[in-house]
Design a protein around this motif. Structure first.
Motif, PDB file in Angstrom:
ATOM      1  N   MET A  46       8.016 -40.714 -28.364  1.00 18.91           N
ATOM      2  CA  MET A  46       9.385 -41.094 -28.030  1.00 18.91           C
ATOM      3  C   MET A  46      10.293 -40.870 -29.230  1.00 18.91           C
ATOM      4  N   THR A  47      11.442 -40.270 -28.992  1.00 22.42           N
ATOM      5  CA  THR A  47      12.436 -40.096 -30.052  1.00 22.42           C
ATOM      6  C   THR A  47      13.492 -41.183 -29.915  1.00 22.42           C
ATOM      7  N   TYR A  48      13.721 -41.910 -30.993  1.00 19.49           N
ATOM      8  CA  TYR A  48      14.657 -43.024 -30.961  1.00 19.49           C
ATOM      9  C   TYR A  48      16.063 -42.567 -31.348  1.00 19.49           C
ATOM     10  N   ALA A  49      17.051 -43.365 -30.949  1.00 18.48           N
ATOM     11  CA  ALA A  49      18.449 -42.983 -31.133  1.00 18.48           C
ATOM     12  C   ALA A  49      18.793 -42.721 -32.593  1.00 18.48           C
ATOM     13  N   LEU A  50      18.345 -43.591 -33.492  1.00 13.15           N
ATOM     14  CA  LEU A  50      18.689 -43.417 -34.906  1.00 13.15           C
ATOM     15  C   LEU A  50      18.087 -42.142 -35.469  1.00 13.15           C
ATOM     16  N   ASP A  51      16.873 -41.805 -35.044  1.00 15.89           N
ATOM     17  CA  ASP A  51      16.238 -40.578 -35.519  1.00 15.89           C
ATOM     18  C   ASP A  51      16.932 -39.343 -34.944  1.00 15.89           C
ATOM     19  N   GLU A  52      17.308 -39.396 -33.678  1.00 20.32           N
ATOM     20  CA  GLU A  52      18.038 -38.279 -33.079  1.00 20.32           C
ATOM     21  C   GLU A  52      19.368 -38.058 -33.777  1.00 20.32           C
ATOM     22  N   ALA A  53      20.038 -39.144 -34.146  1.00 20.41           N
ATOM     23  CA  ALA A  53      21.370 -39.058 -34.734  1.00 20.41           C
ATOM     24  C   ALA A  53      21.363 -38.639 -36.192  1.00 20.41           C
ATOM     25  N   THR A  54      20.195 -38.637 -36.827  1.00 16.79           N
ATOM     26  CA  THR A  54      20.122 -38.280 -38.250  1.00 16.79           C
ATOM     27  C   THR A  54      19.254 -37.047 -38.479  1.00 16.79           C
ATOM     28  N   GLN A  55      19.097 -36.221 -37.466  1.00 13.43           N
ATOM     29  CA  GLN A  55      18.339 -34.979 -37.620  1.00 13.43           C
ATOM     30  C   GLN A  55      19.122 -33.989 -38.471  1.00 13.43           C
ATOM     31  N   LEU A  56      18.428 -33.337 -39.382  1.00 16.05           N
ATOM     32  CA  LEU A  56      19.035 -32.404 -40.327  1.00 16.05           C
ATOM     33  C   LEU A  56      18.415 -31.021 -40.152  1.00 16.05           C
ATOM     34  N   GLU A  57      19.262 -30.010 -40.184  1.00 12.19           N
ATOM     35  CA  GLU A  57      18.808 -28.624 -40.093  1.00 12.19           C
ATOM     36  C   GLU A  57      18.955 -27.966 -41.463  1.00 12.19           C
ATOM     37  N   SER A  58      17.863 -27.480 -42.007  1.00 13.11           N
ATOM     38  CA  SER A  58      17.883 -26.914 -43.347  1.00 13.11           C
ATOM     39  C   SER A  58      18.717 -25.638 -43.403  1.00 13.11           C
ATOM     40  N   LEU A  59      19.578 -25.565 -44.414  1.00 17.79           N
ATOM     41  CA  LEU A  59      20.373 -24.375 -44.691  1.00 17.79           C
ATOM     42  C   LEU A  59      19.888 -23.686 -45.962  1.00 17.79           C
ATOM     43  N   GLY A  60      18.820 -24.228 -46.567  1.00 17.48           N
ATOM     44  CA  GLY A  60      18.299 -23.692 -47.818  1.00 17.48           C
ATOM     45  C   GLY A  60      18.973 -24.326 -49.016  1.00 17.48           C
ATOM     46  N   GLY A  61      18.255 -24.351 -50.123  1.00 19.27           N
ATOM     47  CA  GLY A  61      18.839 -24.881 -51.362  1.00 19.27           C
ATOM     48  C   GLY A  61      19.214 -26.341 -51.286  1.00 19.27           C
ATOM     49  N   ARG A  62      18.430 -27.155 -50.574  1.00 20.43           N
ATOM     50  CA  ARG A  62      18.697 -28.587 -50.411  1.00 20.43           C
ATOM     51  C   ARG A  62      20.042 -28.846 -49.728  1.00 20.43           C
ATOM     52  N   ARG A  63      20.463 -27.921 -48.899  1.00 15.93           N
ATOM     53  CA  ARG A  63      21.657 -28.103 -48.076  1.00 15.93           C
ATOM     54  C   ARG A  63      21.217 -28.196 -46.616  1.00 15.93           C
ATOM     55  N   TYR A  64      21.886 -29.093 -45.882  1.00 14.35           N
ATOM     56  CA  TYR A  64      21.508 -29.332 -44.494  1.00 14.35           C
ATOM     57  C   TYR A  64      22.749 -29.393 -43.609  1.00 14.35           C
ATOM     58  N   ALA A  65      22.575 -28.955 -42.384  1.00 13.80           N
ATOM     59  CA  ALA A  65      23.602 -29.136 -41.357  1.00 13.80           C
ATOM     60  C   ALA A  65      23.318 -30.439 -40.621  1.00 13.80           C
ATOM     61  N   LEU A  66      24.368 -31.204 -40.371  1.00 12.95           N
ATOM     62  CA  LEU A  66      24.253 -32.492 -39.697  1.00 12.95           C
ATOM     63  C   LEU A  66      25.394 -32.602 -38.698  1.00 12.95           C
ATOM     64  N   ARG A  67      25.088 -33.028 -37.486  1.00  8.90           N
ATOM     65  CA  ARG A  67      26.113 -33.230 -36.476  1.00  8.90           C
ATOM     66  C   ARG A  67      26.411 -34.719 -36.356  1.00  8.90           C
ATOM     67  N   SER A  68      27.686 -35.053 -36.393  1.00  7.38           N
ATOM     68  CA  SER A  68      28.053 -36.443 -36.167  1.00  7.38           C
ATOM     69  C   SER A  68      27.739 -36.799 -34.722  1.00  7.38           C
ATOM     70  N   ASP A  69      27.220 -37.967 -34.514  1.00  8.03           N
ATOM     71  CA  ASP A  69      26.752 -38.405 -33.208  1.00  8.03           C
ATOM     72  C   ASP A  69      27.652 -39.541 -32.723  1.00  8.03           C
ATOM     73  N   LYS A  70      28.408 -39.280 -31.664  1.00  9.20           N
ATOM     74  CA  LYS A  70      29.388 -40.266 -31.191  1.00  9.20           C
ATOM     75  C   LYS A  70      28.726 -41.554 -30.696  1.00  9.20           C
ATOM     76  N   ARG A  71      27.431 -41.541 -30.506  1.00 10.71           N
ATOM     77  CA  ARG A  71      26.756 -42.790 -30.157  1.00 10.71           C
ATOM     78  C   ARG A  71      26.832 -43.789 -31.305  1.00 10.71           C
ATOM     79  N   PHE A  72      27.047 -43.294 -32.535  1.00 12.04           N
ATOM     80  CA  PHE A  72      27.179 -44.160 -33.702  1.00 12.04           C
ATOM     81  C   PHE A  72      28.607 -44.100 -34.254  1.00 12.04           C
ATOM     82  N   TRP A  73      29.559 -43.962 -33.356  1.00 12.60           N
ATOM     83  CA  TRP A  73      30.972 -43.944 -33.705  1.00 12.60           C
ATOM     84  C   TRP A  73      31.461 -45.362 -33.935  1.00 12.60           C
TER      85      TRP A  73
END
Length: 268
Positions: free
Chosen positions: A1-28
């Motif tokens: 099971m994937t929990y809300a907090l984990d879904e909302a803090t998923q990071l996509e690696s861009l290389g060089g310790r840089r990550y893409a992150l999407r703001s999640d309106k569930r935690f607005w």
């Protein structure tokens, strides 16, 4: 099971310790992302680094501007490595303006060593979570409210209380087991202290949020999805600034963490 907090803090690696992150309106929050979400996301960025070791011990988030962009970029830096402690910096910015930091985060991680010397304060006695008033989520509350089960044991918001002290019990709504990431988010759930010294809603914006975790990962895991008790108070509310201090206790009465905020408010 994937929990809300984990879904909302998923990071996509861009290389060089840089990550893409999407703001999640569930935690607005009311007008921007919940500060506890920023704390959790930045901790996640450090904890998934291949050089991360030990546990998150302390975290300080400086909120430089409201996070409202949908697409964000997270930059992680390992500033210093000592024998038992590592010092990290995490910057969060909008993806289209990556040089304009919106939240700057300092994290100290490290290993713990068992010691013979031991002391901690006792958990104050208050009514149990089962006997406390559940704060309901609604259209007038922040979105993140719906992801936490929050029970109010002491304090009456939007009233002039004898002191701006409140006691709440908090756990994640979806059954997620407590860990350091969740604890960092939960530390930001108490209402602004201005809510307890005025009959009007005097909103406040956090400038700095520091959380210090004293519990080992095993102590946090032992809590499971039970309630954490937050005893929150203020030493001063004056000249637009708020001091807010929270002690977080396990159901077994152990001090898990202490959190400190300075917030800014404006009277209309």
């Amino acid at each position: 099971m994937t929990y809300a907090l984990d879904e909302a803090t998923q990071l996509e690696s861009l290389g060089g310790r840089r990550y893409a992150l999407r703001s999640d309106k569930r935690f607005w929050n009311m007008r921007s992302m919940f500060g506890g979400w920023s704390a959790a996301a930045s901790a996640q960025a450090v904890m998934q680094d291949e050089e991360f070791r030990g546990d998150v011990l302390t975290q300080t988030v400086n909120f430089q501007s409201a996070i409202v962009a949908e697409n964000l970029v997270v930059q992680v830096r390992l500033s210093e490595r000592r024998r038992a402690l590592d010092y990290w910096q995490v910057d969060i910015a909008a993806a289209d303006t990556p040089d304009e930091t919106q939240a700057s985060v300092l994290i100290v991680s490290g290993t713990r060593n068992a010691t013979e010397r031991s002391f901690e304060i006792d958990m104050p006695a208050h009514r149990a979570a089962a006997d406390s008033f559940r704060l309901p989520s609604s259209e007038s509350t922040p979105n993140w409210f719906s992801h936490f089960d929050i029970r109010l044991a002491k304090g009456r918001p939007f009233s002039v209380n004898p002191t701006p002290n409140s006691v709440t019990y908090v756990r994640e709504e979806d059954g997620r087991t407590l860990d350091s990431k969740a604890l960092l988010a939960i530390a930001d759930t108490p209402m602004p202290r201005t809510f307890f010294v005025s009959e009007e809603m005097v909103v406040a914006a956090t400038i700095t949020l520091s959380t210090h975790i004293y519990a080992s990962p095993q102590m946090l895991a032992d809590v499971g999805n039970d309630f954490v008790m937050l005893d929150t108070q203020s030493k001063t509310i004056r000249d637009s600034l708020i001091n807010q201090e929270t002690h977080l206790f396990s159901p077994m009465g152990r001090l898990l963490a202490a959190s400190y905020q300075t917030a800014y408010f404006r009277e209309t």
